[in-house]
Design a protein around this motif. Structure first.
Motif, PDB file in Angstrom:
ATOM      1  N   PRO A 137     -28.013 -41.753  -9.697  1.00 42.31           N
ATOM      2  CA  PRO A 137     -26.772 -40.986  -9.797  1.00 42.31           C
ATOM      3  C   PRO A 137     -25.913 -41.169  -8.559  1.00 42.31           C
ATOM      4  O   PRO A 137     -26.399 -41.569  -7.491  1.00 42.31           O
ATOM      5  CB  PRO A 137     -27.254 -39.539  -9.934  1.00 42.31           C
ATOM      6  N   SER A 138     -24.650 -40.868  -8.698  1.00 39.86           N
ATOM      7  CA  SER A 138     -23.752 -40.930  -7.552  1.00 39.86           C
ATOM      8  C   SER A 138     -24.037 -39.756  -6.620  1.00 39.86           C
ATOM      9  O   SER A 138     -24.787 -38.834  -6.963  1.00 39.86           O
ATOM     10  CB  SER A 138     -22.300 -40.887  -8.025  1.00 39.86           C
ATOM     11  N   GLN A 139     -23.392 -39.794  -5.462  1.00 35.57           N
ATOM     12  CA  GLN A 139     -23.593 -38.711  -4.500  1.00 35.57           C
ATOM     13  C   GLN A 139     -23.133 -37.384  -5.079  1.00 35.57           C
ATOM     14  O   GLN A 139     -23.820 -36.360  -4.944  1.00 35.57           O
ATOM     15  CB  GLN A 139     -22.845 -39.018  -3.206  1.00 35.57           C
ATOM     16  N   ALA A 140     -21.981 -37.392  -5.755  1.00 34.05           N
ATOM     17  CA  ALA A 140     -21.460 -36.152  -6.337  1.00 34.05           C
ATOM     18  C   ALA A 140     -22.394 -35.624  -7.414  1.00 34.05           C
ATOM     19  O   ALA A 140     -22.668 -34.410  -7.497  1.00 34.05           O
ATOM     20  CB  ALA A 140     -20.059 -36.387  -6.898  1.00 34.05           C
ATOM     21  N   GLU A 141     -22.905 -36.531  -8.271  1.00 40.92           N
ATOM     22  CA  GLU A 141     -23.821 -36.099  -9.332  1.00 40.92           C
ATOM     23  C   GLU A 141     -25.125 -35.560  -8.739  1.00 40.92           C
ATOM     24  O   GLU A 141     -25.651 -34.538  -9.211  1.00 40.92           O
ATOM     25  CB  GLU A 141     -24.115 -37.279 -10.256  1.00 40.92           C
ATOM     26  N   ALA A 142     -25.645 -36.232  -7.718  1.00 42.35           N
ATOM     27  CA  ALA A 142     -26.902 -35.788  -7.119  1.00 42.35           C
ATOM     28  C   ALA A 142     -26.738 -34.431  -6.436  1.00 42.35           C
ATOM     29  O   ALA A 142     -27.617 -33.567  -6.523  1.00 42.35           O
ATOM     30  CB  ALA A 142     -27.395 -36.824  -6.112  1.00 42.35           C
ATOM     31  N   GLU A 143     -25.597 -34.218  -5.770  1.00 42.58           N
ATOM     32  CA  GLU A 143     -25.370 -32.929  -5.124  1.00 42.58           C
ATOM     33  C   GLU A 143     -25.222 -31.825  -6.162  1.00 42.58           C
ATOM     34  O   GLU A 143     -25.664 -30.687  -5.941  1.00 42.58           O
ATOM     35  CB  GLU A 143     -24.137 -33.006  -4.232  1.00 42.58           C
ATOM     36  N   ALA A 144     -24.607 -32.155  -7.306  1.00 40.32           N
ATOM     37  CA  ALA A 144     -24.452 -31.144  -8.362  1.00 40.32           C
ATOM     38  C   ALA A 144     -25.799 -30.769  -8.974  1.00 40.32           C
ATOM     39  O   ALA A 144     -26.003 -29.624  -9.379  1.00 40.32           O
ATOM     40  CB  ALA A 144     -23.504 -31.664  -9.437  1.00 40.32           C
ATOM     41  N   ARG A 145     -26.719 -31.730  -9.037  1.00 42.49           N
ATOM     42  CA  ARG A 145     -28.027 -31.470  -9.627  1.00 42.49           C
ATOM     43  C   ARG A 145     -29.005 -30.849  -8.634  1.00 42.49           C
ATOM     44  O   ARG A 145     -30.008 -30.257  -9.043  1.00 42.49           O
ATOM     45  CB  ARG A 145     -28.633 -32.771 -10.155  1.00 42.49           C
ATOM     46  N   ALA A 146     -28.759 -31.022  -7.366  1.00 42.32           N
ATOM     47  CA  ALA A 146     -29.702 -30.547  -6.348  1.00 42.32           C
ATOM     48  C   ALA A 146     -29.813 -29.024  -6.398  1.00 42.32           C
ATOM     49  O   ALA A 146     -28.817 -28.325  -6.620  1.00 42.32           O
ATOM     50  CB  ALA A 146     -29.253 -30.995  -4.960  1.00 42.32           C
ATOM     51  N   PRO A 147     -31.018 -28.483  -6.198  1.00 39.71           N
ATOM     52  CA  PRO A 147     -31.170 -27.025  -6.165  1.00 39.71           C
ATOM     53  C   PRO A 147     -30.412 -26.424  -4.990  1.00 39.71           C
ATOM     54  O   PRO A 147     -30.291 -27.034  -3.924  1.00 39.71           O
ATOM     55  CB  PRO A 147     -32.684 -26.829  -6.020  1.00 39.71           C
ATOM     56  N   ALA A 148     -29.888 -25.259  -5.207  1.00 37.96           N
ATOM     57  CA  ALA A 148     -29.135 -24.585  -4.147  1.00 37.96           C
ATOM     58  C   ALA A 148     -30.056 -24.264  -2.980  1.00 37.96           C
ATOM     59  O   ALA A 148     -31.148 -23.722  -3.179  1.00 37.96           O
ATOM     60  CB  ALA A 148     -28.500 -23.307  -4.681  1.00 37.96           C
ATOM     61  N   PRO A 149     -29.673 -24.606  -1.760  1.00 36.81           N
ATOM     62  CA  PRO A 149     -30.537 -24.317  -0.605  1.00 36.81           C
ATOM     63  C   PRO A 149     -30.638 -22.826  -0.347  1.00 36.81           C
ATOM     64  O   PRO A 149     -29.695 -22.062  -0.605  1.00 36.81           O
ATOM     65  CB  PRO A 149     -29.836 -25.042   0.546  1.00 36.81           C
ATOM     66  N   ALA A 150     -31.779 -22.416   0.131  1.00 40.79           N
ATOM     67  CA  ALA A 150     -31.972 -21.005   0.470  1.00 40.79           C
ATOM     68  C   ALA A 150     -31.111 -20.661   1.683  1.00 40.79           C
ATOM     69  O   ALA A 150     -31.111 -21.397   2.677  1.00 40.79           O
ATOM     70  CB  ALA A 150     -33.441 -20.728   0.770  1.00 40.79           C
ATOM     71  N   PRO A 151     -30.365 -19.581   1.631  1.00 37.31           N
ATOM     72  CA  PRO A 151     -29.520 -19.212   2.777  1.00 37.31           C
ATOM     73  C   PRO A 151     -30.370 -18.886   3.996  1.00 37.31           C
ATOM     74  O   PRO A 151     -31.396 -18.213   3.900  1.00 37.31           O
ATOM     75  CB  PRO A 151     -28.761 -17.977   2.267  1.00 37.31           C
ATOM     76  N   ALA A 152     -29.953 -19.410   5.121  1.00 39.79           N
ATOM     77  CA  ALA A 152     -30.695 -19.161   6.361  1.00 39.79           C
ATOM     78  C   ALA A 152     -30.345 -17.787   6.915  1.00 39.79           C
ATOM     79  O   ALA A 152     -29.199 -17.321   6.813  1.00 39.79           O
ATOM     80  CB  ALA A 152     -30.361 -20.249   7.387  1.00 39.79           C
ATOM     81  N   GLU A 153     -31.342 -17.144   7.476  1.00 39.33           N
ATOM     82  CA  GLU A 153     -31.116 -15.843   8.104  1.00 39.33           C
ATOM     83  C   GLU A 153     -30.653 -16.065   9.540  1.00 39.33           C
ATOM     84  O   GLU A 153     -31.392 -16.597  10.362  1.00 39.33           O
ATOM     85  CB  GLU A 153     -32.402 -15.018   8.075  1.00 39.33           C
ATOM     86  N   ILE A 154     -29.415 -15.703   9.811  1.00 42.50           N
ATOM     87  CA  ILE A 154     -28.851 -15.923  11.147  1.00 42.50           C
ATOM     88  C   ILE A 154     -28.291 -14.604  11.663  1.00 42.50           C
ATOM     89  O   ILE A 154     -27.844 -13.748  10.880  1.00 42.50           O
ATOM     90  CB  ILE A 154     -27.744 -16.994  11.113  1.00 42.50           C
ATOM     91  N   PRO A 155     -28.304 -14.416  12.962  1.00 39.29           N
ATOM     92  CA  PRO A 155     -27.737 -13.189  13.540  1.00 39.29           C
ATOM     93  C   PRO A 155     -26.230 -13.102  13.253  1.00 39.29           C
ATOM     94  O   PRO A 155     -25.552 -14.116  13.059  1.00 39.29           O
ATOM     95  CB  PRO A 155     -28.026 -13.333  15.035  1.00 39.29           C
ATOM     96  N   ASP A 156     -25.739 -11.893  13.246  1.00 35.68           N
ATOM     97  CA  ASP A 156     -24.315 -11.678  12.956  1.00 35.68           C
ATOM     98  C   ASP A 156     -23.420 -12.338  13.997  1.00 35.68           C
ATOM     99  O   ASP A 156     -22.370 -12.897  13.655  1.00 35.68           O
ATOM    100  CB  ASP A 156     -24.021 -10.176  12.890  1.00 35.68           C
ATOM    101  N   ASP A 157     -23.827 -12.285  15.258  1.00 36.08           N
ATOM    102  CA  ASP A 157     -22.976 -12.890  16.289  1.00 36.08           C
ATOM    103  C   ASP A 157     -22.910 -14.407  16.133  1.00 36.08           C
ATOM    104  O   ASP A 157     -21.867 -15.024  16.343  1.00 36.08           O
ATOM    105  CB  ASP A 157     -23.471 -12.507  17.680  1.00 36.08           C
ATOM    106  N   PHE A 158     -24.033 -15.034  15.708  1.00 40.81           N
ATOM    107  CA  PHE A 158     -24.030 -16.481  15.486  1.00 40.81           C
ATOM    108  C   PHE A 158     -23.173 -16.827  14.272  1.00 40.81           C
ATOM    109  O   PHE A 158     -22.446 -17.833  14.272  1.00 40.81           O
ATOM    110  CB  PHE A 158     -25.457 -16.990  15.305  1.00 40.81           C
ATOM    111  N   ALA A 159     -23.255 -16.007  13.215  1.00 35.10           N
ATOM    112  CA  ALA A 159     -22.415 -16.240  12.034  1.00 35.10           C
ATOM    113  C   ALA A 159     -20.937 -16.145  12.394  1.00 35.10           C
ATOM    114  O   ALA A 159     -20.103 -16.921  11.888  1.00 35.10           O
ATOM    115  CB  ALA A 159     -22.766 -15.228  10.941  1.00 35.10           C
ATOM    116  N   ALA A 160     -20.601 -15.224  13.285  1.00 33.20           N
ATOM    117  CA  ALA A 160     -19.203 -15.105  13.722  1.00 33.20           C
ATOM    118  C   ALA A 160     -18.766 -16.334  14.501  1.00 33.20           C
ATOM    119  O   ALA A 160     -17.634 -16.826  14.336  1.00 33.20           O
ATOM    120  CB  ALA A 160     -19.038 -13.852  14.568  1.00 33.20           C
ATOM    121  N   LEU A 161     -19.658 -16.893  15.317  1.00 32.26           N
ATOM    122  CA  LEU A 161     -19.329 -18.108  16.057  1.00 32.26           C
ATOM    123  C   LEU A 161     -19.131 -19.298  15.119  1.00 32.26           C
ATOM    124  O   LEU A 161     -18.223 -20.121  15.329  1.00 32.26           O
ATOM    125  CB  LEU A 161     -20.444 -18.408  17.067  1.00 32.26           C
TER     126      LEU A 161
END
Length: 403
Positions: A137-161
């Motif tokens: 598959p193309s890059q776009a097709e492979a990204e569409a099929r790929a499972p959604a990554p688990a969101p990383a737990e990051i501190p609020d101050d780092f998310a703001a940065l």
């Protein structure tokens, strides 16, 4: 043939399980009381024979008959009270369990396996690999099929940065430093697609001047965003990186991985083998290669391949101490390590890769004459192993000791 082998193995296992149970059943069919009865009857007959021969008197014979008769009655009582205790049913139960397991295995194989599929000739396997390679598959097709990554737990101050960084890059999209930081941190927070997009913009910004490291990182981020698949677009970026730096180890590792993904272990093995021989042992691509190289060698048709043993390097204390040494002292420390390697090879032997490393190291520290002696010894030691000798010969040729 497959089914004949399966039936033979099943019969052998079944007999191995049933034999002890059948012996126990045979033993259970003859309790101890039955043996006692036979002994007592033989004793009664012996008493009669002794009486006829005049060995014993009639009174003694009567007394013995009475005594043995009581024992016969007791044994007969015990025999009549003896119960099978379910032993006769154990063999049938085991046989039933074996039959159920066999039927379950056949059912599972018919459902999940491919009983009608024959062995594939090598030419057909290669053709199927080429077809899988061409139909990626193309890059776009492979990204569409790929499972959604688990969101990383990051501190609020780092998310703001991170959010501030995104806004800064949006205001100044041609800032290479900002794009590089954004690509790095988007991956850190679990957004591989956004990281791939930032790295792509960085590579596009630098154009033909993009260093191979940027191209390799872009290819790796494309693979990450595609769920681990090396797409055609990722391979093209990888080819650009190798065109600029054919020796880049991370690019070569990914090239070997590409061959594995398309079922070509014969092409992946020489790439990963060379990387493993080059080291260093603490490189991030060495552990996965070392874990897979033996199986990969077998699949590539080289079952006799022996991977090089990990070479222990200096510990952290030695490295820290080396920073305070003079150039001459560092040279002496390196010479001592080379001498240690030579001593171990002389006493315990070693792999062709270790002999090659010794030859190269001797030349580096200015001991080319001794390296020639080691090369001559290696030619004798590995004379019966052409492939091993070729490994050592390459090192000697790179060091100017052989053609």
């Amino acid at each position: 043939m497959f089914w004949i082998i399966c039936a033979a193995l099943t019969a052998a296992v079944g007999l191995a399980i049933m034999a002890p149970l059948m012996r126990a059943r045979a033993t259970a069919a003859q309790p101890a009381a039955a043996f006692d009865l036979r002994v007592y009857r033989d004793q009664l007959r012996e008493v009669d024979r002794d009486l006829e021969r005049g060995v014993i008197s009639a009174e003694d014979a009567a007394r013995l008959r009475t005594e043995i008769g009581r024992k016969v009655l007791e044994a007969d009582r015990r025999l009549s009270q003896a119960a099978p205790e379910g032993k006769d049913g154990r063999g049938l139960l085991a046989l039933g369990v074996l039959a159920l397991l066999f039927m379950a295995a056949v059912t599972l194989y018919l459902r999940e396996g491919q009983p009608g599929r024959g062995d594939l000739p090598i030419a057909q396997r290669i053709a199927q690999s080429e077809q899988a390679y061409a139909s990626r598959p193309s890059q776009a097709e492979a990204e569409a099929r790929a499972p959604a990554p688990a969101p990383a737990e990051i501190p609020d101050d780092f998310a703001a940065l991170i959010q501030q960084l995104r806004e800064a890059v949006a205001r100044n999209p041609d800032d290479p430093q900002g794009l590089a930081l954004l690509a790095q941190n988007e991956l850190r927070v679990g957004n591989p697609a956004a990281a791939r997009e930032a790295q792509q913009r960085l590579v596009d910004l630098r154009g033909e001047d993009a260093p191979p490291e940027d191209l390799v990182r872009l290819s790796a981020l494309m693979v990450e965003a595609a769920g681990g698949l090396i797409t055609r677009e990722a391979e093209e970026v990888l080819a650009r990186a190798l065109g600029k730096d054919p020796s880049n180890p991370q690019a070569r590792y990914m090239l070997g991985l590409l061959q594995l993904q398309n079922d070509r272990p014969d092409r992946a093995f020489p790439i990963w083998r060379r990387l493993l021989e080059e080291g260093p042992e603490d490189a991030p691509w060495i552990p996965p290669i070392r874990n897979a190289i033996s199986d990969l060698a077998w699949l590539a048709g080289q079952p006799d391949y022996v991977p090089p043993a990990p070479m222990p390097g200096p510990d952290a204390d030695a490295l820290a101490a080396a920073e305070d040494l003079t150039p001459q002292q560092r040279q002496e420390m390196i010479a001592a390590m080379v001498a240690q390697l030579e001593g171990r090879l002389a006493q315990q032997g070693g792999t062709p890769e270790e002999w090659a490393r010794l030859i190269s190291s001797l030349v580096v520290i200015g001991n080319a004459d001794h390296a020639r002696d080691i090369w001559a010894e290696a030619q004798t030691r590995f004379a019966a192993q052409p492939e091993a000798l070729e490994t050592v010969r390459r090192a000697a040729a790179e060091s100017g000791l052989a053609e």
